[in-house]
Design an enzyme around this catalytic site. Structure first.
Site: not given
Length: 201
Positions: A133-134, A182, A185-186, A189, A195
């Site tokens: 997804l990424g 997505t 979320h990334e 990071h 997570h």
């Protein structure tokens, strides 16, 4: 403190018209930006469903992403925050076909297209292979526990499959990956988050 981060979406496509396949429309990028900024404010979809154990720390992150208006040489972008790149403009890059691997993204696409990460948050949008997804780079030079940074001036940023950007448009895939989460979320990071469900002590 309030932070505003300039963001650019490098759309790496197969030469198709805008709005066709992985060469997604400007509206889809705008929709993704709205989702991203709402989530950073703790005002996004499902924000009222926060588990009670986290309510005391739920807050506005005071981070806003804005679309870049100029390229690195000062030229005005025809589409704010968007750098469209046909694969033929990148030396050594084959047509997207079934999608690019992480290795191809890191070794061929990123170094050829990255804008100075001191001034831009780089997001590459393209077709990805292997069900990916990424993914993102973690920050370097941080004292954050359990973060081993992998970013450099030639790879810093996020790669995201084109069908997972935003919540609108024919390129968006079916649930549960059609809500623009997505990239949220990334980018977590990229900002130094592990997570939250726990992948280390």
């Amino acid at each position: 403190a309030q932070y505003t981060i300039r963001i650019v979406f490098h759309i790496v496509h197969g030469g198709t018209a805008v709005g066709s396949g992985i060469n997604i429309r400007q509206a889809q990028i705008a929709d993704q930006l709205t989702i991203l900024n709402n989530d950073m404010k703790s005002a996004g979809l499902n924000n009222t469903l926060c588990p009670s154990v986290f309510l005391s720390v739920k807050a506005d992150a005071e981070i806003t992403f804005c679309l870049a208006t100029k390229n690195p040489t000062g030229g005005i972008l025809a589409e704010p925050g968007i750098d469209r790149r046909a694969y033929t403009s990148i030396t050594g890059l084959a047509a997207p076909g079934g999608g690019y691997s992480q290795g191809t993204c890191d070794c061929t696409i990123k170094p050829a297209t990255i804008w100075n990460p001191l001034y831009y948050c780089n997001v590459w949008v393209t077709a990805l292979s292997g069900g990916l997804l990424g993914y993102a780079t973690f920050p370097n030079g941080t004292s954050i526990t359990c973060i081993t940074g992998s970013e450099s001036t030639s790879n810093s940023g996020v790669v995201c499959g084109s069908q997972f950007i935003g919540s609108i448009g024919s390129a968006t895939t079916a649930a549960p990956y059609n809500k623009g989460r997505t990239l949220v979320h990334e980018l977590g990071h990229w900002l130094g988050l592990r997570h939250i469900n726990g992948d280390a002590n």
